[in-house]
Structures are given as structure tokens and as C-alpha cells.
Design a protein around this motif. Sequence first.
Motif, PDB file in Angstrom:
ATOM      1  N   ALA A 103       5.291   3.451   8.538  1.00 40.09           N
ATOM      2  CA  ALA A 103       4.168   3.054   7.716  1.00 40.09           C
ATOM      3  C   ALA A 103       2.933   2.397   8.516  1.00 40.09           C
ATOM      4  O   ALA A 103       1.922   2.386   8.342  1.00 40.09           O
ATOM      5  CB  ALA A 103       4.743   2.013   6.581  1.00 40.09           C
ATOM      6  N   ARG A 107       4.259  12.303   1.501  1.00 42.78           N
ATOM      7  CA  ARG A 107       3.029  11.743   1.557  1.00 42.78           C
ATOM      8  C   ARG A 107       2.456  11.982   2.781  1.00 42.78           C
ATOM      9  O   ARG A 107       1.307  12.514   3.003  1.00 42.78           O
ATOM     10  CB  ARG A 107       2.870  10.245   1.083  1.00 42.78           C
ATOM     11  CG  ARG A 107       2.848  10.182  -0.252  1.00 42.78           C
ATOM     12  CD  ARG A 107       2.889   8.472  -0.781  1.00 42.78           C
ATOM     13  NE  ARG A 107       2.737   8.067  -2.105  1.00 42.78           N
ATOM     14  CZ  ARG A 107       3.202   7.106  -2.444  1.00 42.78           C
ATOM     15  NH1 ARG A 107       3.301   6.202  -1.667  1.00 42.78           N
ATOM     16  NH2 ARG A 107       3.260   7.069  -3.826  1.00 42.78           N
ATOM     17  N   ARG A 162       9.586   9.879  -0.659  1.00 39.67           N
ATOM     18  CA  ARG A 162       8.283   9.861  -1.248  1.00 39.67           C
ATOM     19  C   ARG A 162       7.114   9.704   0.209  1.00 39.67           C
ATOM     20  O   ARG A 162       6.232  10.421   0.305  1.00 39.67           O
ATOM     21  CB  ARG A 162       7.874   8.669  -2.119  1.00 39.67           C
ATOM     22  CG  ARG A 162       6.783   8.808  -2.644  1.00 39.67           C
ATOM     23  CD  ARG A 162       6.761   7.779  -3.914  1.00 39.67           C
ATOM     24  NE  ARG A 162       7.075   6.423  -3.760  1.00 39.67           N
ATOM     25  CZ  ARG A 162       8.205   5.885  -4.101  1.00 39.67           C
ATOM     26  NH1 ARG A 162       8.877   6.585  -4.991  1.00 39.67           N
ATOM     27  NH2 ARG A 162       8.410   4.628  -3.939  1.00 39.67           N
ATOM     28  N   ASN A 163       7.695   8.642   0.945  1.00 37.87           N
ATOM     29  CA  ASN A 163       6.803   8.390   2.015  1.00 37.87           C
ATOM     30  C   ASN A 163       6.544   9.673   2.972  1.00 37.87           C
ATOM     31  O   ASN A 163       5.771  10.038   3.483  1.00 37.87           O
ATOM     32  CB  ASN A 163       7.280   7.201   3.003  1.00 37.87           C
ATOM     33  CG  ASN A 163       7.166   6.094   2.271  1.00 37.87           C
ATOM     34  OD1 ASN A 163       6.395   5.858   1.347  1.00 37.87           O
ATOM     35  ND2 ASN A 163       7.729   4.972   2.957  1.00 37.87           N
ATOM     36  N   LEU A 205       9.765   8.688  10.299  1.00 37.36           N
ATOM     37  CA  LEU A 205      10.483   8.676   9.043  1.00 37.36           C
ATOM     38  C   LEU A 205      11.473   9.778   8.797  1.00 37.36           C
ATOM     39  O   LEU A 205      12.575   9.611   8.231  1.00 37.36           O
ATOM     40  CB  LEU A 205       9.326   9.414   8.072  1.00 37.36           C
ATOM     41  CG  LEU A 205       8.386   8.129   7.369  1.00 37.36           C
ATOM     42  CD1 LEU A 205       7.260   8.776   6.773  1.00 37.36           C
ATOM     43  CD2 LEU A 205       9.340   7.231   6.814  1.00 37.36           C
ATOM     44  N   ASN A 253      11.508   2.841   8.578  1.00 40.48           N
ATOM     45  CA  ASN A 253      10.488   3.190   7.650  1.00 40.48           C
ATOM     46  C   ASN A 253       9.074   2.205   8.001  1.00 40.48           C
ATOM     47  O   ASN A 253       7.968   2.958   7.666  1.00 40.48           O
ATOM     48  CB  ASN A 253      10.878   3.126   6.309  1.00 40.48           C
ATOM     49  CG  ASN A 253      10.038   3.316   5.189  1.00 40.48           C
ATOM     50  OD1 ASN A 253       9.478   4.439   4.995  1.00 40.48           O
ATOM     51  ND2 ASN A 253       9.325   2.314   4.402  1.00 40.48           N
TER      52      ASN A 253
END
Length: 190
Positions: A140, A179, A175-176, A159, A136
Motif C-alpha cells: 500500500a 484494485r 480487494r487490494n 501483494l 500488505n
Amino acid sequence: MLLFLLNGCVPAPRLTIGEQAERIRKTEQLLVAAVQLMRRGGSAGLEQAKQALLLAAELTPGDARVIDGLGCVAWRQKRYALADDYFYRARALDPSYARAYAHLALAAQERGSIKEAQILLVRSLELSPLDYQTRNNYAALLAQRGTDRELLQQALSELRKAMLSAPGHEPLLRRNLERLENAEGLNASH
């Protein structure tokens, strides 16, 4: 006088197998307790976590997980230079311990060394491909490097792998992922 000096040089007795096993068992307990205390947060929790890890270090000197844990406590106390020292020591103790690389990556990112952070995250994932938290963080980092579609696609792929390797429902990952799928027109069909 000569006898006194010789008696003072007698090596300490070796631990029995049972004593060694007890130290290992207790170290595992202390590591679990330290993680729980760190998650609880607050200065008292961090101090208790530190004490648990210091005892674990006495029981099993040279355990990279313990040294790395001390680095995590220092990091949460915003003592970044000390944390960095612990993370480097953990990696030196066990070059195959993936979490040390992941934590060194966070420190590199904090210093603005994004390329170094990326290299460290990749190494951590090479050592521990199922570490969904590091995966993760890698995603990011890739997503933050810019709006280059190729980087965003790579971040999305990382992800998705993180979701597959997570032990259960991880709201942060979900959520990531959402998005990133919505960013720059990416969607789940790509």
C-alpha cells in the motif's frame, strides 16, 4: 539496628521452574485476550486490553510483545507520542521483533515520514517474511508513493506474496490486489 537493615536486604526468592512456566503461559493468554479486546474496539475494550497487557508486563518484564501491545492500545486511543515510545521500547528490548518495526512504520507514515516508513517496513519483512499484514502495508505504501509503473509493479508483487503467505482467505488482500491490478492498466498477466 544492624540486623534489621540486613534482613531488609534479603533478595527475593527465585521463581521455581513451574512458577516461571505459569507466568509464561499466563502472559500468552493475556496477549491473546488483549488482541481480541483491541479488535473488539471501543474505549472499554481498549482499557481492558491495556489492563491485560499491564498484568502481562508484571509477569514477564522486558517482553517486547507486551510493550508493543501497549503501544497498539495507545495508538488506537490516538495517543500517538505514547504509542511511539512503546514501539521504540519494544524494538530496544528485542531488535529482532518484527512487529515493532511494522508499528514504527505506521507511526512514521502518520508523521509524513514516508521514506522512514518504507525502511522500517522493509526491515520488518526481513525479520518476518511471512507477515502478510506488513507485506500488505508495504505494498500500500509503494502504491501510494505515486503512479510510477515500477513502484506499482513492486507493490503488485508484494501483494501477491502477501496472498501466498496469508493463512487463509483474506478479503482485504484480494480487494487490494484487484484494485492494484486495475490501476494504471496493470493486470494479472504482468
